[in-house]
Design a protein around this motif. Structure first.
Motif, PDB file in Angstrom:
ATOM      1  N   ALA A 139       0.629  -1.451  -0.679  1.00 62.36           N
ATOM      2  CA  ALA A 139       0.157   0.074  -0.289  1.00 62.36           C
ATOM      3  C   ALA A 139       0.648   1.343   0.145  1.00 62.36           C
ATOM      4  O   ALA A 139       1.664   0.909   0.363  1.00 62.36           O
ATOM      5  N   ILE A 140       0.590   1.994  -0.640  1.00 63.30           N
ATOM      6  CA  ILE A 140       1.160   3.716  -0.734  1.00 63.30           C
ATOM      7  C   ILE A 140       0.419   4.956  -0.120  1.00 63.30           C
ATOM      8  O   ILE A 140      -0.605   4.650   0.203  1.00 63.30           O
ATOM      9  N   ASP A 141       1.486   5.185   1.177  1.00 66.03           N
ATOM     10  CA  ASP A 141       0.769   6.176   1.619  1.00 66.03           C
ATOM     11  C   ASP A 141       0.918   8.149   1.072  1.00 66.03           C
ATOM     12  O   ASP A 141       1.091   8.197  -0.385  1.00 66.03           O
ATOM     13  N   ARG A 142       0.245   8.325   1.311  1.00 70.03           N
ATOM     14  CA  ARG A 142       0.358  10.056   1.018  1.00 70.03           C
ATOM     15  C   ARG A 142       1.729  10.877  -0.117  1.00 70.03           C
ATOM     16  O   ARG A 142       1.766  11.575  -0.341  1.00 70.03           O
ATOM     17  N   LYS A 143       2.759  10.202   1.280  1.00 67.04           N
ATOM     18  CA  LYS A 143       4.716  10.869   0.928  1.00 67.04           C
ATOM     19  C   LYS A 143       4.458   9.622  -0.432  1.00 67.04           C
ATOM     20  O   LYS A 143       5.757  10.176  -0.707  1.00 67.04           O
ATOM     21  N   GLY A 144       4.375   9.139  -0.222  1.00 66.81           N
ATOM     22  CA  GLY A 144       4.936   7.476  -1.458  1.00 66.81           C
ATOM     23  C   GLY A 144       5.329   6.858  -0.921  1.00 66.81           C
ATOM     24  O   GLY A 144       6.135   6.494  -1.901  1.00 66.81           O
ATOM     25  N   ASN A 145       5.345   6.625  -0.205  1.00 67.29           N
ATOM     26  CA  ASN A 145       6.708   5.564   0.845  1.00 67.29           C
ATOM     27  C   ASN A 145       5.733   4.116   0.340  1.00 67.29           C
ATOM     28  O   ASN A 145       3.933   4.474   0.767  1.00 67.29           O
TER      29      ASN A 145
END
Length: 1000
Positions: A139-145
């Motif tokens: 899964a990818i978070d809002r910061k792109g991690n």
């Protein structure tokens, strides 16, 4: 009883409850398995990338799907850039279009442009003695991690630098988990069958609910899912759904009675009702309508090719752009629900022991007596009448054993009281659904030597029943009076019988239109007046299997030679045949729907005609029809729903609710081959062909996943093609392209013939062989110019050398030979004057004359050799001087004529010498033999043609006698020597003309 056994028992109870409350869904699913090119039938993950390709993760590798073909990526030993493991557990795409694969060997990064796989190094697997290296879907978070779980850790990864940060899980899990980042940025993770929320700031895992092995006994949870509106759901293995209460911060059991509901996906049906696709239940998949609390089973059916395969579901994915739902199953491959492709709903008649080839659905009626609109009557040619409960999808059979005259049902009609009139072999069955009682009309057909059958029935405005027989014409039955009579509507002297009565309809003037195997008739029951339609435009000796009275006065006639559009006066307006895209001209039935569209039932596909535009669309098995040949039941209910009969089955649809694909497809390159070998291609960069790479193939895909096999293509290579080229397959091949730059344009149409705009697919740069380059041509030109210059210089040098030699020879001849000849002449004259001997004197005179002649010839030679006399003007001057010298001494007038525009022209030594000697010979002959008093010389130069004419007014001569001498022969030889021609014309007493022509 152990806790686990209690749970199993509880699940069984719930499953039985699920079965008892569930109905069967009519949703149709298309299947893709290894038979279609999929690498493995166990599918774990589905995603659609930014380019429009579908990707499927299986237990046998990664699959890219373009709608027609699967491209498979598998582990290849010895190739470091290949897939590290064939078991693909999850797929995620980042903002750059890179795919991140969860595999049984860990996390893998896939660069689609470079076609390279990179296994991410995870420290915890360095000394893994268990061999379990599985990870969850990222899964990818809002910061792109990226976030994913391993067997011991929740892992955070920087997708740019690949830096990793690990957080130990609350307890070890035997398999991969599941990570979800919700719309608020919260991180949720399944650890085995328990759910936690992770706080990145503190590194803490907050237990939500679920079963922790050896510690808590709670429900085993499934997947966590968030809807577009933010609602969080979590599935379970026995208690259905749990919904997250934001105010309380807990998951609450949702009153759904779903039992096993592991994963789910929100969707909306064609009526706009919200429902969920649910992975679970006895069949592995079912639908749930929350407003109705209704479950619809997706039960596998071996008779239904579009039913669910019965396998457990591993993943659900909806493509919001197209509305297609993709379903990954564990053992059955991929299933696809496409509302724009499977356009027709499907009904199956239950099989009976007496089922045979004669089991065609002939008519479907909605029961007028059912206020709920769920009861229908289905007539089957071969197995009788069926009462169909549409809601429950159950059928009750009424046949010969419980009242029918015959199981051969050909047509039905229901009156306003709900009584059914059923056309069968032997007569008409009158059935009262309320009482279950039958009455019969039989024995009224008397056509000899045939089996008597009623093929069609129609109830008119007055409640009278019109009956069409197979051979005995039509009959009218009045239910109020219980009277039955035969009605004649054709000329018995013209027709012994009109054959099968296939359809009877009543128009707004209460006239009857009758479709027969001898054509179409119209009958006015009140007056008895009838008419047979055989006007111009109708096929000769045509057969009609159906007709329909449409709007705007149109009469649609189904014939074996196309569809005829006629008005009520009998004028044929148009006939639709193969030229209008009908692949079959045998029309069995025709219906005009509420929107004015005309539907045609044929021996090859179902057609829809727009009478205004004359566009014809066709539908076949790929659209959900049971077959491509439709020769039986075809009718429309009062509500506008159309039914089509097949062998023990039927399709049905509401025309205005059909969903069509209005999205033009995008087009992407899927492969480039040069000389039949794979060629690396980078999007946005031109394809470069080196010399000798003379065979180029470009494969592309129109990324339309609704019946992709119906896609159509056109292409245009700018710089090569003159017009757009049609293609049945998405591939173009070019050979021996000339060097230069080209641009390939492509257009594609989807399954419903919606075309895209021209798409610039790629640029081509063809590097020509060295011999075909401009610099090679320039080099050749330079070399040729050098050669020409060298030749010219050499010629000039040679000419200068020759000129020097000629001048030296002329000077030597003049100085040495000339002076010697002059001395001989002088001394011979002097000797003759001193010697008075008559014997010696003549000899000395002859010596003097010979010396004079030789001196004169020597002067001619010197003149010819001297380079100063190379111009044509010099030749003309010497010819004038010689002519005057010879002719005026004899009293002969001499005129010279030179043409206007006479330009300076250089002659070579051979030309000058021979032209002059020819002229000299002609002048001498004129002076000695012609007895003339006038000679003219004409010189004309046109283009490069020199024309010299010498003519006199002398006595002329006989050419045959003169030809015996050497003079004219020598003149002709000299002319031929310089490439010219000599023409001599002479008549006695009319003079002589000598014409020389030579190209200089």
């Amino acid at each position: 009883m152990s806790n686990r056994l209690r749970l199993v028992f509880f699940l069984v109870i719930l499953l039985f409850a699920l079965v008892s409350n569930a109905q069967t869904s009519s949703i149709s699913l298309v299947h893709y398995t290894t038979d279609h090119g999929l690498s493995h039938d166990e599918v774990n993950a589905i995603i659609k990338d930014k380019d429009g390709f579908m990707w499927f993760g299986t237990n046998g590798g990664l699959n890219r799907f373009d709608g027609r073909h699967f491209k498979i990526y598998i582990y290849e030993p010895g190739k470091p850039n290949s897939l590290p493991n064939n078991e693909i557990l999850g797929i995620t795409e980042d903002a750059d279009g890179t795919l991140w694969l969860a595999t049984a060997a860990g996390l893998c990064r896939f660069d689609k442009t470079q076609q390279r796989f990179q296994l991410i190094d995870l420290p915890e697997y360095h000394d893994n003695i268990e061999g379990n290296e599985r990870v969850s879907r990222m899964a990818i978070d809002r910061k792109g991690n990226g976030w994913f779980s391993s067997i011991n850790h929740l892992v955070k990864i920087n997708l740019k630098t690949l830096d990793i940060q690990r957080f130990s899980l609350p307890h070890k899990q035997p398999d991969r988990g599941h990570v979800l980042i919700d719309k608020k940025g919260r991180i949720w993770i399944n650890v085995d069958v328990a759910l936690y929320r992770f706080d990145e700031a503190t590194g803490a895992f907050l237990y939500m609910f679920g079963h922790i092995r050896g510690q808590k006994l709670d429900v085993d949870i499934g997947m966590i899912y968030q809807e577009d509106d933010g609602t969080l759901w979590c599935g379970s293995w026995g208690s259905g759904w749990y919904r997250y209460n934001e105010q309380k911060g807990i998951f609450e059991d949702y009153p759904d009675q779903l039992g096993i509901a592991i994963d789910f996906l929100a969707d909306w049906d064609q009526e706009g009702k919200k429902f969920y696709w649910v992975a679970g239940g006895l069949d592995g998949l079912f639908l749930y309508y929350p407003e109705e609390a209704q479950i619809y089973r997706m039960s596998p059916n071996p008779r239904e090719s579009y039913s669910h395969n019965g396998s457990a579901v591993a993943d659900l994915y909806k493509d919001k752009a197209s509305g297609i739902v993709w379903i990954a199953t564990r053992g059955g491959g991929i299933e696809k629900y496409d509302p724009k492709a499977i356009k027709f709903q499907r009904g199956l008649i239950p099989l009976k022991t007496n089922f045979s080839q004669f089991s065609m659905v002939s008519k479907v009626l909605r029961d007028r007596l059912d206020p709920e609109g769920e009861r229908y009557w289905v007539g089957v040619w071969g197995t009788g009448l069926y009462e169909w409960n549409r809601r429950d999808n159950t059928f009750y059979n009424i046949d010969e054993h419980n009242g029918l005259i015959s199981n051969e049902i050909f047509d039905m009609v229901q009156d306003v009281q709900g009584t059914l009139y059923i056309a069968t072999a032997g007569g008409v069955n009158i059935y009262n659904p309320n009482t279950g009682k039958f009455q019969y009309l039989k024995g009224f057909m008397n056509y000899p030597h045939v089996s008597q059958k009623v093929l069609s029935v129609m109830m008119d405005h007055a409640g009278k029943l019109w009956i069409g027989a197979n051979y005995d014409g039509i009959f009218c039955y009045d239910p109020a009076k219980h009277s039955l009579k035969k009605v004649l509507f054709y000329d018995t002297t013209q027709f012994k019988t009109v054959g099968y009565i296939r359809a009877i309809q009543e128009d707004n003037q209460h006239r009857l239109w009758i479709a027969t195997h001898s054509g179409v008739f119209r009958l006015n029951p009140t007056t008895g007046e009838w008419r047979y339609f055989n006007s111009n435009g109708l096929p000769n000796r045509y057969r009609s299997d159906g007709l329909y009275l449409g709007r705007n006065g149109n009469v649609w006639i189904a014939t074996t030679q196309g569809l005829v559009q006629m008005d009520t006066s009998g004028k044929v307006l148009y006939r639709y045949t193969k030229k209008d895209e009908l692949q079959s001209e045998h029309i069995f039935g025709v219906i005009e729907d509420a929107q004015g569209m005309v539907w045609m039932q044929t021996t090859n596909m179902l057609y829809r005609l727009n009478p205004i535009t004359k566009r014809i669309d066709h539908f076949d098995k790929r659209d959900g029809l049971f077959g491509n040949s439709m020769t039986d039941g075809f009718n429309m209910t009062d509500e506008g729903e159309i039914f089509i009969g097949f062998q023990n089955a039927f399709n049905y649809f509401q025309p205005e609710k059909l969903v069509f694909n209005t999205d033009p497809p995008s087009v992407k390159i899927t492969a480039v081959k040069v000389l039949n070998r794979e060629h690396e291609f980078k999007p946005g960069e031109p394809i470069v062909l080196q010399p000798r790479e003379n065979v180029l193939s470009i494969e592309f895909a129109a990324l339309n996943f609704s019946q992709s096999e119906k896609n159509r293509y056109e292409y245009f290579l700018e710089g090569f093609d003159q017009t757009w080229q049609a293609a049945d397959q998405p591939i173009v091949t070019y050979t021996n392209l000339n060097g230069g730059e080209y641009t390939l344009w492509v257009k594609a149409a989807n399954n419903d013939r919606v075309w895209s705009k021209p798409i610039k697919l790629t640029a081509l740069k063809v590097i020509p062989p060295f011999r075909k380059t401009w610099y090679f041509a320039a080099l050749l030109a330079f070399i040729a110019a050098g050669i020409v210059v060298s030749i010219l210089v050499y010629q000039q040098q040679q000419e200068r050398r020759v000129a020097i030699i000629r001048e030296r020879i002329a000077r030597d001849l003049h100085d040495d030979m000339g002076s010697a000849l002059s001395s001989i002449r002088f001394f011979s004259e002097f000797a003759r004057s001193k010697v008075a001997n008559p014997e010696v004197s003549p000899i000395l005179q002859r010596i003097s004359e010979s010396a004079a002649t030789l001196s004169e010839s020597m002067q001619d030679i010197i003149w010819a050799i001297n380079t100063k006399n190379d111009q044509l003007d010099d030749l003309v001057t010497r010819m004038r001087q010689f002519g005057l010298k010879i002719l005026e001494a004899r009293g002969i007038d001499f005129k010279v004529h030179v043409s206007e525009g006479f330009r300076p022209t250089r002659l070579n030594i051979g030309q000058r010498r021979n032209i002059y000697l020819i002229f000299k010979e002609a002048i001498n002959n004129a002076a000695k033999y012609a007895d003339c008093n006038h000679v003219e010389l004409h010189i004309d130069l046109t283009a490069n043609q020199l024309r010299v004419i010498i003519e006199d007014n002398g006595k002329g001569f006989n050419e045959q006698e003169v030809e015996r001498g050497n003079g004219l022969n020598n003149m002709r030889k000299r002319a031929a020597e310089i490439g010219g021609t000599l023409d001599v014309k002479s008549q006695n007493a009319k003079g002589t003309m000598i014409e020389l022509k030579v190209r200089i």
